[in-house]
Design a protein around this motif. Structure first.
Motif, PDB file in Angstrom:
ATOM      1  N   ASP A  83     -40.056  11.846   8.064  1.00 31.25           N
ATOM      2  CA  ASP A  83     -41.338  11.140   7.943  1.00 31.25           C
ATOM      3  C   ASP A  83     -42.206  11.671   6.809  1.00 31.25           C
ATOM      4  N   LEU A  84     -41.917  12.861   6.301  1.00 31.22           N
ATOM      5  CA  LEU A  84     -42.735  13.393   5.201  1.00 31.22           C
ATOM      6  C   LEU A  84     -41.955  13.474   3.889  1.00 31.22           C
ATOM      7  N   ARG A  85     -40.902  14.306   3.897  1.00 25.97           N
ATOM      8  CA  ARG A  85     -40.248  14.579   2.618  1.00 25.97           C
ATOM      9  C   ARG A  85     -39.532  13.379   2.022  1.00 25.97           C
ATOM     10  N   LEU A  86     -38.732  12.690   2.847  1.00 25.15           N
ATOM     11  CA  LEU A  86     -37.920  11.620   2.280  1.00 25.15           C
ATOM     12  C   LEU A  86     -38.774  10.468   1.744  1.00 25.15           C
ATOM     13  N   PRO A  87     -39.733   9.942   2.562  1.00 19.37           N
ATOM     14  CA  PRO A  87     -40.561   8.857   1.979  1.00 19.37           C
ATOM     15  C   PRO A  87     -41.330   9.317   0.743  1.00 19.37           C
ATOM     16  N   ARG A  88     -41.782  10.578   0.772  1.00 15.90           N
ATOM     17  CA  ARG A  88     -42.542  11.083  -0.374  1.00 15.90           C
ATOM     18  C   ARG A  88     -41.674  11.116  -1.635  1.00 15.90           C
ATOM     19  N   THR A  89     -40.451  11.625  -1.483  1.00 13.35           N
ATOM     20  CA  THR A  89     -39.555  11.704  -2.634  1.00 13.35           C
ATOM     21  C   THR A  89     -39.193  10.304  -3.134  1.00 13.35           C
ATOM     22  N   LEU A  90     -38.927   9.395  -2.197  1.00  9.90           N
ATOM     23  CA  LEU A  90     -38.560   8.035  -2.606  1.00  9.90           C
ATOM     24  C   LEU A  90     -39.741   7.332  -3.267  1.00  9.90           C
ATOM     25  N   LEU A  91     -40.958   7.556  -2.735  1.00  9.72           N
ATOM     26  CA  LEU A  91     -42.131   6.927  -3.354  1.00  9.72           C
ATOM     27  C   LEU A  91     -42.356   7.490  -4.763  1.00  9.72           C
ATOM     28  N   ALA A  92     -42.081   8.794  -4.927  1.00  6.56           N
ATOM     29  CA  ALA A  92     -42.189   9.382  -6.266  1.00  6.56           C
ATOM     30  C   ALA A  92     -41.247   8.661  -7.225  1.00  6.56           C
ATOM     31  N   ALA A  93     -40.019   8.417  -6.766  1.00  4.05           N
ATOM     32  CA  ALA A  93     -39.045   7.730  -7.615  1.00  4.05           C
ATOM     33  C   ALA A  93     -39.523   6.317  -7.949  1.00  4.05           C
ATOM     34  N   VAL A  94     -40.018   5.596  -6.925  1.00  7.47           N
ATOM     35  CA  VAL A  94     -40.473   4.218  -7.149  1.00  7.47           C
ATOM     36  C   VAL A  94     -41.664   4.197  -8.114  1.00  7.47           C
TER      37      VAL A  94
END
Lengths: 359, 276
Positions: A83-94
């Motif tokens: 809920d924190l790291r993965l969405p954050r990393t993916l949003l950074a990529a997007v």
């Protein structure tokens, strides 16, 4: 592309006159995709909470419905990863991908090497919208911060379009109208913050203004990805049209381009994408300005290659910058916009220096 | 039938730039467009290219009004070389010539063999094959103009419009560029300032003054001392001493502006006045 261009890498012709220095290997996009996957995979394993690499991946595998259940990982750690790291990393990529593509498109369309996604005033409008919601409680709770930011961005873009149209509609008018809107909305934001916010709120607002991926959740990722996909498809569909703008609008028109229609479509698409990204992550500066120049130096100016590679390198860049931002002063977090700007300003100077010799 | 303007007018800022101009360039020939600054040459070329729409009158291509044709369809037939083109993009000469294939390609389609052949052929015809990989900003003015002509040729047009293509070029390059254009098997319309170059390379001349056509015909019919005096306010001597007995204009002195003269004076003797 013909085979003759496959290795067009010569720096200088025999005469000593500089010729094009380009790397055009077919593996470049594939390498970009691989780099992005590896970056995301590594970035999710980095963080203040001490979670082993194996645990991180068993959590992700479990959520993707593959492999073993995450029984041996505590719900807290599961939450941190999923809920924190993965969405954050993916949003950074997007965000990185979207901002870089917007920057590349706007630089070509407006024929201005210093154009970036915020040249249309979108980011300052978004800031004003967010501040109105956070500080003055506009919307009475029905409007989230990102909702307010999105509305603010749309309003300021509409103002820029209206202003540039009534000023004559040429490209330099668009840039000037964007600068005017930027100043206006920045002033409004400062005014609201200075007159109405307490110290705590000011701190929160400031963090958001500087750009932060800290609040990233899955809804942000899905919205961002969907809008990015549509925008990227539209821009790639216009890749050759953007090439035609190299010698200006009249030249583009004689090459069969509907200049007014193309400009309207591309300005709206890039503004919409920027608005969505700014609404979820704040105004992350300089990715959209610097990345396109770096990629262009590598691939040459053809947009059919430039745009996908901008997307990939922007994504990789922001994933690592965000990882840096959240770990360098552990457990404190540096706003990601601060880190991009610290890297971006020297690069900005370099751009100015490079364009200087053509004048 | 080819490109043709019928009674086209266009105003800008309350001033009439073109006032009912007809132009039907002879297919395959080179038509020179002459006239002082502000006489409407560039505007007429922009109307012929379909970049501007006439306020009244119509521009047709094979009898079809340009504004009813798609922009791409027009760009496959009519190519334009502007007075001066510049870019900040790091393009090679070949990249610039490739731009000419844009109207022939679909959005997502890669370059076909025919596209590459057209580009190579255009570079060869403009003698730029050796410079193909040079960057645009390292090319000389004459080379840049030739690259633009090569780009126009890559469009495989049947009509070619050039707006003062010899501006900013040295003498040798002026002659080179016009000889190249005159030898092309396309219908070309060239706006020119230099009367002697026009006399040497054009098959047909059209002279504009204050937005109207004041003379048209073969160079020997059009280029007379009277016309030069009337249109340019310059006293000149015209002899048939150019190549192939074409007219040659020698300038002697400027004449007073018409605005400075009384109603019945032209600054010339009675037997030298006016044009019909």
């Amino acid at each position: 592309m013909t085979s003759a261009e496959g290795a067009e890498t010569a720096g200088r012709a025999a005469s000593g006159i500089p010729v094009a220095r380009r790397v055009r290997p077919v593996w470049l996009p594939a390498a970009g995709i691989a780099a992005l996957c590896v970056s995301v995979a590594l970035a999710v394993t980095v963080g203040p909470a001490d979670i082993g690499v194996a645990d991180v991946w068993s959590v992700i595998a479990a959520h993707l419905g593959a492999g073993t259940t995450a029984g041996d990982v505590s719900p807290l750690r599961d939450g941190i990863v999923w809920d924190l790291r993965l969405p954050r990393t993916l949003l950074a990529a997007v965000c990185g991908a979207g901002l870089a593509v917007c920057g590349a498109v706007l630089q070509s369309l407006l024929r201005n090497p210093l154009a970036d996604p915020f040249v249309l005033g979108v980011s300052s409008g978004a800031s004003t919208g967010a501040v109105l919601v956070v500080v003055l409680g506009v919307g009475g709770g029905a409007l989230s911060v990102s909702g307010g930011a999105f509305l603010g961005a749309v309003c300021s873009f509409a103002l820029v379009m209206l202003l540039s149209h009534s000023l004559g509609g040429s490209t330099d008018r668009v840039v000037l109208a964007g600068v005017a809107a930027m100043q206006l909305f920045s002033a409004l934001t400062s005014f609201v913050v200075m007159t109405a916010a307490d110290a705590e709120t000011t701190r929160g607002v400031l963090f958001w203004l500087l750009g932060s991926l800290g609040g990233a959740g899955w809804p942000d990722v899905w919205t961002g990805t969907a809008v990015l996909a549509v925008a990227l498809a539209v821009c790639l569909g216009h890749a050759r049209t953007l090439d035609a703008f190299a010698f200006g609008q009249d030249a583009a028109a004689t090459l069969g381009v509907h200049v007014a229609r193309t400009r309207l479509v591309l300005l709206c698409v890039t503004a919409l994408l920027t608005a969505v990204l700014v609404a979820s992550a704040g105004a992350i500066g300089f990715v959209g300005l610097v990345l396109p120049h770096a990629v262009r130096a590598l691939t040459g100016p053809g947009h059919a290659r430039l745009l996908p590679l901008c997307a990939l390198s922007g994504a990789v860049f922001l994933v690592w910058v965000d990882t840096l931002a959240r770990t360098v002063l552990e457990p404190k977090e540096v706003p990601v916009g601060v880190v991009t700007s610290l890297i971006g300003v020297p690069a900005f100077v370099l751009v100015l220096y490079r364009t200087r010799r053509y004048r | 039938m080819t490109l043709s303007a019928e009674r086209v007018s266009r105003a800008a800022g309350g001033r009439l730039i073109l006032d009912g101009v007809d132009l039907s360039p002879r297919p395959g020939a080179t038509t020179g467009l002459l006239g002082p600054n502000g006489s409407g040459k560039s505007t007429l070329l922009r109307l012929l290219a379909g970049v501007l729409a006439p306020a009244s009158g119509v521009v047709t291509l094979d009898g079809r009004p340009l504004d009813r044709m798609g922009r791409r369809d027009v760009a496959r037939r009519v190519a334009v070389v502007e007075q001066q083109a510049d870019t900040q993009v790091e393009l090679t000469a070949r990249d610039v010539v490739r731009l000419g294939r844009i109207p022939h390609r679909r959005s997502w389609a890669p370059a076909s063999a025919a596209d590459e052949e057209a580009v190579t052929d255009a570079l060869r015809r403009t003698r730029l094959t050796a410079q193909a990989d040079r960057l645009w900003h390292t090319l000389s003015g004459g080379e840049r103009q030739r690259v633009q002509i090569a780009r126009a040729l890559a469009q495989q047009p049947r009509e070619l419009l050039l707006d003062e293509p010899t501006n900013h070029l040295d003498l040798r390059h002026q002659l080179d560029v016009l000889a190249l254009v005159a030898a092309l098997p396309v219908t070309s319309v060239v706006a020119l300032h230099d009367l002697n170059l026009a006399a040497m390379y054009c098959d047909h001349l059209v002279v504009l003054s204050e937005g109207r056509v004041v003379a048209r015909g073969e160079p020997a019919e059009v280029l007379t001392a009277d016309l030069v005096a009337e249109v340019y306010r310059v006293h000149a001597e015209v002899t048939r001493t150019g190549p192939d007995d074409r007219p040659h204009v020698r300038f002697l002195a400027t004449l007073p502006d018409r605005a400075d003269l009384g109603p019945d004076q032209t600054g010339l003797g009675p037997d030298e006045t006016g044009l019909s």
